[in-house]
Scaffold this active site. Structure first.
Site, PDB file in Angstrom:
ATOM      1  N   THR A  84      35.978  -8.329   7.983  1.00  0.00           N
ATOM      2  CA  THR A  84      34.355  -8.290   8.190  1.00  0.00           C
ATOM      3  C   THR A  84      34.302  -8.737   9.616  1.00  0.00           C
ATOM      4  OG1 THR A  84      33.963  -8.627   5.903  1.00  0.00           O
ATOM      5  CG2 THR A  84      32.006  -9.174   7.493  1.00  0.00           C
ATOM      6  N   TYR A 174      46.384 -12.483   1.419  1.00  0.00           N
ATOM      7  CA  TYR A 174      45.381 -11.520   1.408  1.00  0.00           C
ATOM      8  C   TYR A 174      45.446 -10.119   1.073  1.00  0.00           C
ATOM      9  CZ  TYR A 174      41.000  -9.400   3.391  1.00  0.00           C
ATOM     10  OH  TYR A 174      39.919  -8.638   3.771  1.00  0.00           O
ATOM     11  N   LYS A 202      43.261 -14.073  -1.687  1.00  0.00           N
ATOM     12  CA  LYS A 202      41.919 -13.557  -1.607  1.00  0.00           C
ATOM     13  C   LYS A 202      42.439 -12.146  -1.955  1.00  0.00           C
ATOM     14  CE  LYS A 202      38.388 -11.242   0.889  1.00  0.00           C
ATOM     15  NZ  LYS A 202      37.899 -10.828   2.380  1.00  0.00           N
ATOM     16  N   SER A 204      40.803  -8.501  -3.101  1.00  0.00           N
ATOM     17  CA  SER A 204      39.844  -7.535  -2.621  1.00  0.00           C
ATOM     18  C   SER A 204      39.979  -6.493  -3.816  1.00  0.00           C
ATOM     19  CB  SER A 204      39.667  -7.298  -1.195  1.00  0.00           C
ATOM     20  OG  SER A 204      39.364  -8.533  -0.487  1.00  0.00           O
ATOM     21  N   VAL A 245      35.359 -14.966  -1.344  1.00  0.00           N
ATOM     22  CA  VAL A 245      35.152 -14.724   0.109  1.00  0.00           C
ATOM     23  C   VAL A 245      34.368 -13.492   0.323  1.00  0.00           C
ATOM     24  CG1 VAL A 245      36.348 -14.338   2.367  1.00  0.00           C
ATOM     25  CG2 VAL A 245      37.269 -15.871   0.577  1.00  0.00           C
TER      26      VAL A 245
END
Length: 333
Positions: A84, A174, A202, A204, A245
């Site tokens: 982001t 990640y 994290k 996603s 997150v």
């Protein structure tokens, strides 16, 4: 030379632990005596958008303005230089400078996680050390993906083990397959969760079954699974995730912290109602319109969004109207 290299390699974990202990003492963070250092990652972390000026330079004044507003929201901490934050579009020097700026402005009780993943292990280690020196409490390390065909379980375990050994601060894995085309394999996650300096992931992917299995398979470790998006936050908590997150937290930070609170208190009906209202806006500022959409929405809620760096393009007027309708239809505007 070979002996020297082996000696440095054998000393690296101990040196990293000493460096980490010194950093924690300087920042007022506690470490249990006789145990490995750990961080409590329970809660909401917005992955900050990076503000740019009209000439696409990092606008530090606007960054500090956004941080001043975020300080009033009960976030557990912030993630800087994630997807982001347009991480791939910033030079290494800029990445470190942004982290330094955020650390100076961030209350001391808030954690700062900094993205440091690069394509090579050596570059990742170098940037990780720089992020620690800039004030990060932990690093978020995305999977290397350019040669994704060669990124076997063994290669990825070796990469992250080397980073974990060398890092003076904890490492968070990640996995963001939508951007990298590479999902960190479950076998690699389970193996890496046993590393004393790798404290979480994290994820996603949006695969709740996968997230639940991660929680289950790492339950004996001090390891946190973090949801990588607001659209499946409640479902992630239901299977044992520690926090999230969430890009949408740049815009709707208070509601996401409220969702976190409701889930922890077991108020599932209220949590479900709130989650439903967040799904469409979250999709709009992630998969649908991405960072340009997020930055446009930030402006409606009193934050500085501003332009993205090229080649990311601004939304068209029709897209802006669609984005506004999405937030309005769910009661946010």
């Amino acid at each position: 030379m070979a002996f020297s290299t082996r000696l440095i390699s054998s000393l690296r974990p101990g040196l990293a632990a000493l460096h980490w202990a010194a950093l924690r003492q300087c920042r007022g963070l506690s470490t249990l005596q006789g145990s490995e250092p750990s961080l409590n990652l329970r809660g909401i972390f917005p992955p900050l958008a990076t503000p740019f000026s009209p000439t696409q330079e990092v606008d530090y004044a606007q960054l500090e303005g956004n941080l001043h507003r975020y300080a009033t929201i009960p976030f557990r901490g912030l993630v800087v230089m994630g997807s982001t934050g347009e991480y791939p579009y910033l030079a290494p020097r800029e990445r470190v400078e942004v982290v330094s700026c955020v650390r100076r402005a961030l209350p001391r009780d808030r954690l700062l996680l900094a993205g440091s993943g690069c394509e090579s292990t050596q570059a990742t280690i170098e940037l990780t050390v720089s992020m620690a020196e800039a004030g990060a409490d932990a690093v978020l390390v995305v999977t290397p993906y350019y040669y994704r065909g060669a990124m076997t379980i063994a290669a990825l375990v070796h990469h992250y083990t080397e980073v974990g050994d060398a890092s003076p601060i904890p490492v968070v894995l990640y996995s963001v397959p939508a951007n990298t085309g590479l999902d960190l394999p479950m076998e690699a996650v389970i193996t890496l969760a046993q590393h004393p300096n790798i404290i979480g992931i994290k994820d996603s992917s949006g695969d709740i079954t996968r997230m639940g299995l991660m929680v289950h398979k790492t339950r004996q470790e001090d390891f946190h699974v973090l949801a990588g998006s607001a659209g499946f936050l409640l479902a992630s908590y239901a299977v044992g995730a520690s926090g999230g997150v969430c890009a949408l937290a740049n815009v709707l930070g208070d509601p996401l912290c409220q969702l976190d609170h409701l889930c922890r208190e077991g108020q599932w009906q209220e949590a479900r109602d709130l989650q439903h209202r967040l799904i469409e806006p979250n999709t709009a500022v992630t998969r649908r319109f991405g960072v340009p959409g997020l930055k446009k929405a930030m402006e409606w809620f009193g934050y500085y969004g501003g332009p993205c760096r090229a080649p990311l393009a601004p939304l068209s007027p029709a897209q802006v109207e669609e984005l506004r309708r999405t937030f309005s239809a769910n009661g946010w505007l």
